[in-house]
Enzyme design. Structure first.
Site, PDB file in Angstrom:
ATOM      1  N   ARG A 124       0.815  -1.239   0.000  1.00 52.92           N
ATOM      2  CA  ARG A 124       0.000   0.000   0.000  1.00 52.92           C
ATOM      3  C   ARG A 124       0.844   1.283   0.000  1.00 52.92           C
ATOM      4  NH1 ARG A 124      -3.157  -3.107   3.437  1.00 52.92           N
ATOM      5  NH2 ARG A 124      -4.896  -3.983   2.269  1.00 52.92           N
ATOM      6  N   LYS A 146       4.614  11.599 -11.582  1.00 47.64           N
ATOM      7  CA  LYS A 146       3.723  10.761 -12.410  1.00 47.64           C
ATOM      8  C   LYS A 146       4.391   9.401 -12.569  1.00 47.64           C
ATOM      9  CE  LYS A 146       2.337  13.573 -16.118  1.00 47.64           C
ATOM     10  NZ  LYS A 146       1.868  13.511 -17.504  1.00 47.64           N
ATOM     11  N   GLU A 188      13.623  18.001 -25.006  1.00 46.30           N
ATOM     12  CA  GLU A 188      12.696  18.481 -23.961  1.00 46.30           C
ATOM     13  C   GLU A 188      13.226  19.786 -23.346  1.00 46.30           C
ATOM     14  OE1 GLU A 188       9.780  17.251 -23.449  1.00 46.30           O
ATOM     15  OE2 GLU A 188       9.822  15.133 -24.005  1.00 46.30           O
ATOM     16  N   LYS A 230       9.800  23.002 -14.665  1.00 50.29           N
ATOM     17  CA  LYS A 230       8.824  21.929 -14.440  1.00 50.29           C
ATOM     18  C   LYS A 230       8.263  22.004 -13.018  1.00 50.29           C
ATOM     19  CE  LYS A 230       7.295  17.401 -15.328  1.00 50.29           C
ATOM     20  NZ  LYS A 230       7.413  16.084 -15.888  1.00 50.29           N
ATOM     21  N   GLU A 240      -2.210  17.770 -13.496  1.00 48.70           N
ATOM     22  CA  GLU A 240      -2.338  18.185 -14.889  1.00 48.70           C
ATOM     23  C   GLU A 240      -3.744  18.631 -15.262  1.00 48.70           C
ATOM     24  OE1 GLU A 240      -1.046  16.353 -19.165  1.00 48.70           O
ATOM     25  OE2 GLU A 240      -0.147  15.586 -17.374  1.00 48.70           O
ATOM     26  N   ARG A 245       0.136  23.374 -17.050  1.00 46.62           N
ATOM     27  CA  ARG A 245       0.806  22.089 -17.235  1.00 46.62           C
ATOM     28  C   ARG A 245       0.624  21.574 -18.669  1.00 46.62           C
ATOM     29  NH1 ARG A 245       1.992  17.371 -12.794  1.00 46.62           N
ATOM     30  NH2 ARG A 245       3.249  16.117 -14.178  1.00 46.62           N
ATOM     31  N   ASN A 249       2.953  19.997 -23.171  1.00 42.62           N
ATOM     32  CA  ASN A 249       2.549  19.180 -24.305  1.00 42.62           C
ATOM     33  C   ASN A 249       2.924  19.809 -25.654  1.00 42.62           C
ATOM     34  OD1 ASN A 249       1.377  16.657 -24.569  1.00 42.62           O
ATOM     35  ND2 ASN A 249      -0.510  17.541 -25.375  1.00 42.62           N
ATOM     36  N   HIS A 252       3.960  17.881 -28.683  1.00 49.05           N
ATOM     37  CA  HIS A 252       3.673  16.479 -28.381  1.00 49.05           C
ATOM     38  C   HIS A 252       2.452  15.923 -29.111  1.00 49.05           C
ATOM     39  CE1 HIS A 252       6.809  16.919 -25.486  1.00 49.05           C
ATOM     40  NE2 HIS A 252       6.600  15.735 -24.925  1.00 49.05           N
ATOM     41  N   HIS A 256       3.542  12.668 -30.531  1.00 49.89           N
ATOM     42  CA  HIS A 256       3.031  11.368 -30.070  1.00 49.89           C
ATOM     43  C   HIS A 256       2.507  10.552 -31.244  1.00 49.89           C
ATOM     44  CE1 HIS A 256       2.342  12.702 -25.637  1.00 49.89           C
ATOM     45  NE2 HIS A 256       3.473  12.024 -25.765  1.00 49.89           N
ATOM     46  N   HIS A 268      11.534   9.291 -28.415  1.00 46.70           N
ATOM     47  CA  HIS A 268      10.539  10.309 -28.058  1.00 46.70           C
ATOM     48  C   HIS A 268      10.974  11.728 -28.467  1.00 46.70           C
ATOM     49  CE1 HIS A 268       7.389  12.214 -25.699  1.00 46.70           C
ATOM     50  NE2 HIS A 268       8.307  12.955 -25.117  1.00 46.70           N
TER      51      HIS A 268
HETATM   52  N1  LIG Z   1       6.530  10.252 -15.615  1.00 48.18           N
HETATM   53  C1  LIG Z   1       6.684  11.226 -16.473  1.00 48.18           C
HETATM   54  O1  LIG Z   1       6.288  12.367 -16.222  1.00 48.18           O
HETATM   55  C2  LIG Z   1       7.364  10.937 -17.788  1.00 48.18           C
HETATM   56  C3  LIG Z   1       7.743  12.008 -18.610  1.00 48.18           C
HETATM   57  C4  LIG Z   1       8.433  11.718 -19.785  1.00 48.18           C
HETATM   58  C5  LIG Z   1       8.720  10.410 -20.134  1.00 48.18           C
HETATM   59  N2  LIG Z   1       8.323   9.396 -19.312  1.00 48.18           N
HETATM   60  C6  LIG Z   1       8.642   7.988 -19.636  1.00 48.18           C
HETATM   61  O2  LIG Z   1      10.049   7.856 -19.691  1.00 48.18           O
HETATM   62  C7  LIG Z   1      10.368   6.725 -20.500  1.00 48.18           C
HETATM   63  C8  LIG Z   1      11.549   7.046 -21.380  1.00 48.18           C
HETATM   64  O3  LIG Z   1      12.667   7.322 -20.583  1.00 48.18           O
HETATM   65  P1  LIG Z   1      14.161   7.214 -21.143  1.00 48.18           P
HETATM   66  O4  LIG Z   1      14.261   7.919 -22.428  1.00 48.18           O
HETATM   67  O5  LIG Z   1      15.071   7.600 -20.045  1.00 48.18           O
HETATM   68  O6  LIG Z   1      14.271   5.658 -21.516  1.00 48.18           O
HETATM   69  P2  LIG Z   1      14.964   4.401 -20.784  1.00 48.18           P
HETATM   70  O7  LIG Z   1      14.692   4.399 -19.342  1.00 48.18           O
HETATM   71  O8  LIG Z   1      14.555   3.204 -21.562  1.00 48.18           O
HETATM   72  O9  LIG Z   1      16.521   4.659 -21.014  1.00 48.18           O
HETATM   73  C9  LIG Z   1      17.058   4.644 -22.316  1.00 48.18           C
HETATM   74  C10 LIG Z   1      18.229   3.658 -22.421  1.00 48.18           C
HETATM   75  O10 LIG Z   1      19.358   4.211 -21.754  1.00 48.18           O
HETATM   76  C11 LIG Z   1      19.936   3.235 -20.866  1.00 48.18           C
HETATM   77  N3  LIG Z   1      20.585   4.014 -19.810  1.00 48.18           N
HETATM   78  C12 LIG Z   1      20.009   4.638 -18.752  1.00 48.18           C
HETATM   79  N4  LIG Z   1      20.926   5.358 -18.082  1.00 48.18           N
HETATM   80  C13 LIG Z   1      22.111   5.159 -18.696  1.00 48.18           C
HETATM   81  C14 LIG Z   1      23.425   5.660 -18.481  1.00 48.18           C
HETATM   82  N5  LIG Z   1      23.688   6.552 -17.530  1.00 48.18           N
HETATM   83  N6  LIG Z   1      24.409   5.232 -19.315  1.00 48.18           N
HETATM   84  C15 LIG Z   1      24.143   4.385 -20.350  1.00 48.18           C
HETATM   85  N7  LIG Z   1      22.924   3.903 -20.615  1.00 48.18           N
HETATM   86  C16 LIG Z   1      21.914   4.301 -19.807  1.00 48.18           C
HETATM   87  C17 LIG Z   1      18.769   2.370 -20.457  1.00 48.18           C
HETATM   88  O11 LIG Z   1      19.202   1.101 -20.010  1.00 48.18           O
HETATM   89  C18 LIG Z   1      17.985   2.297 -21.767  1.00 48.18           C
HETATM   90  O12 LIG Z   1      18.549   1.309 -22.593  1.00 48.18           O
HETATM   91  C19 LIG Z   1       9.097   6.360 -21.264  1.00 48.18           C
HETATM   92  O13 LIG Z   1       8.550   5.184 -20.751  1.00 48.18           O
HETATM   93  C20 LIG Z   1       8.166   7.542 -20.988  1.00 48.18           C
HETATM   94  O14 LIG Z   1       6.802   7.170 -20.980  1.00 48.18           O
HETATM   95  C21 LIG Z   1       7.657   9.641 -18.152  1.00 48.18           C
HETATM   96 ZN   LIG Z   2       8.018  14.569 -23.850  1.00 49.62          ZN
END
Ligand SMILES: NC(=O)c1ccc[n+]([C@@H]2O[C@H](COP(=O)([O-])OP(=O)(O)OC[C@H]3O[C@@H](n4cnc5c(N)ncnc54)[C@H](O)[C@@H]3O)[C@@H](O)[C@H]2O)c1
Ligand SMILES: [Zn+2]
Length: 351
Positions: A124, A146, A188, A230, A240, A245, A249, A252, A256, A268
């Site tokens: 929980r 989020k 971003e 942010k 949001e 907020r 987008n 996006h 998207h 992305h």
């Molecule tokens: N919660 C939110 O507000 C929010 C906002 C934007 C994106 N997201 C989410 O974030 C995700 C994308 O995140 P991402 O782009 O970081 O992808 P990811 O977490 O898949 O990382 C990208 C790659 O980099 C590697 N990696 C991570 N750190 C490393 C480092 N220091 N050195 C070498 N390799 C490294 C990972 O193993 C992976 O292969 C998506 O699922 C998206 O939906 C969430």
């Molecule tokens: Zn984004």
């Protein structure tokens, strides 16, 4: 050490720090002890980050008398599922983690989203710390609380809003990050400049080479500015619901759609870059934005190594599948000029 305090307006007791500094991870053991975060820690990471940084973090914590264990899952978006959450929760039970334990999330946005969700539902809800290791996670996903995982029906459809106890942004982790992931996150940052901070946009124009070469000072500067933007918006609006907020987008809506059309082979930030150029085109057509501003943005995106055109253009149907629509109308975010954006409802069939 630069520190940003996050205070969510609707829950004033949940405030927490974001530390931004090369080497700030060294102060993690003291922070955990002083703030009584947990009795035992699960360092959650993905398979790739585990090898590069997870094992050394575990060693370091143990040396500092922190009771910790590594848990991990296969890297990549394909792992961001309820199934992985269930497997990790079972593993935590087997390893005797309980409601007095906490999770240390080490990784990119996938680990961050999944780990935050796991922490918010395990027994929980237990505490968690974010240590984002990709530029995208640092400036976006690790900030705001989020959390969530994907369903077959779409991305991020199951989730919670749950804030961490602290975020440690250690620039050292970016040293091992592949260049395309730096560029991915940089999109971003450029977005933050366009919607809210002309100074940040100008700084990137001037210092782009340093940023791409991972100069620590330049990275710290753009990271601090981005996180501040942010934080300022999410503090007012954790869930949001207001126009502010929605500004995140920007780029996006088309982005998207392009991401989905590419079956998520397009990173992305790369999709958002094209999305930014597309929305600016529309803004110029509607005389909302001056052509010279649209050109200036496109030039910076190109210099950063981001794409600005796409062979396929998203059609009305692709855009309509975006969750931010209501009926035939959708909120579109336009930039009036660099540093100033606003949202406006548009009838999609008019596009
Ligand atoms: N919660 C939110 O507000 C929010 C906002 C934007 C994106 N997201 C989410 O974030 C995700 C994308 O995140 P991402 O782009 O970081 O992808 P990811 O977490 O898949 O990382 C990208 C790659 O980099 C590697 N990696 C991570 N750190 C490393 C480092 N220091 N050195 C070498 N390799 C490294 C990972 O193993 C992976 O292969 C998506 O699922 C998206 O939906 C969430
Ligand atoms: Zn984004």
């Amino acid at each position: 050490m630069p520190k940003i305090k996050v205070k969510i307006a609707s829950r004033p007791r949940d405030k927490y720090p974001v530390f931004i500094k090369e080497g700030c991870i060294n102060s993690l053991p003291d922070f955990l002890k002083e703030n009584n975060i947990g009795k035992k820690y699960a360092i959650l990471t993905d398979s790739k980050t585990k090898k590069i940084h997870g094992e050394s973090l575990l060693k370091f914590l143990k040396k500092n008398k922190i009771d910790a264990e590594l848990i991990s899952f296969d890297q990549g978006e394909k792992s961001k599922t309820l199934k992985t959450v269930a497997q990790l929760a079972e593993e935590m039970i087997k390893k005797h983690f309980d409601r007095n334990s906490a999770i240390i999330i080490l990784g990119g946005g996938v680990v961050g989203d999944l780990g935050g969700f796991l922490a918010s539902v395990f027994m929980r809800g237990i505490s968690y710390i974010q240590i984002p290791t990709t530029l995208l996670a640092i400036v976006d996903s690790a900030i705001g609380g989020k959390t969530g995982v994907d369903l077959e029906g779409g991305k991020n459809l199951i989730g919670t809003t749950c804030q961490p106890k602290a975020v440690f942004v250690d620039i050292n982790y970016l040293k091992t990050l592949p260049q395309n992931q730096i560029i991915n996150g940089l999109c971003e940052v450029i977005k933050y400049g366009i919607i809210k901070d002309k100074g940040l946009f100008k700084y990137i124009e001037k210092n782009l080479e340093k940023i791409l070469n991972k100069d620590a000072k330049a990275l710290e500067h753009i990271i601090e500015k981005s996180i501040k933007i942010k934080v300022k918006i999410i503090e007012k609006d954790e869930r949001e619901t207001n126009d502010e907020r929605i500004l995140f987008n920007y780029g996006h809506t088309f982005g998207h759609a392009l991401e989905k059309m590419s079956n998520y082979t397009l990173l992305h930030g790369f999709a958002i870059s094209i999305g930014i150029v597309m929305i600016n085109c529309l803004a110029v057509e509607k005389k909302i934005m001056k052509e010279k501003d649209a050109e200036r943005i496109k030039t910076l995106l190109k210099r950063a190594g981001l794409p600005t055109t796409s062979m396929k253009k998203p059609g009305t149907k692709d855009i309509l599948s975006d969750k931010k629509r209501s009926g035939d109308y959708m909120n579109f975010v336009f930039a009036k000029k660099i540093g100033k954006a606003f949202s406006q409802k548009e009838k999609i069939t008019n596009l």
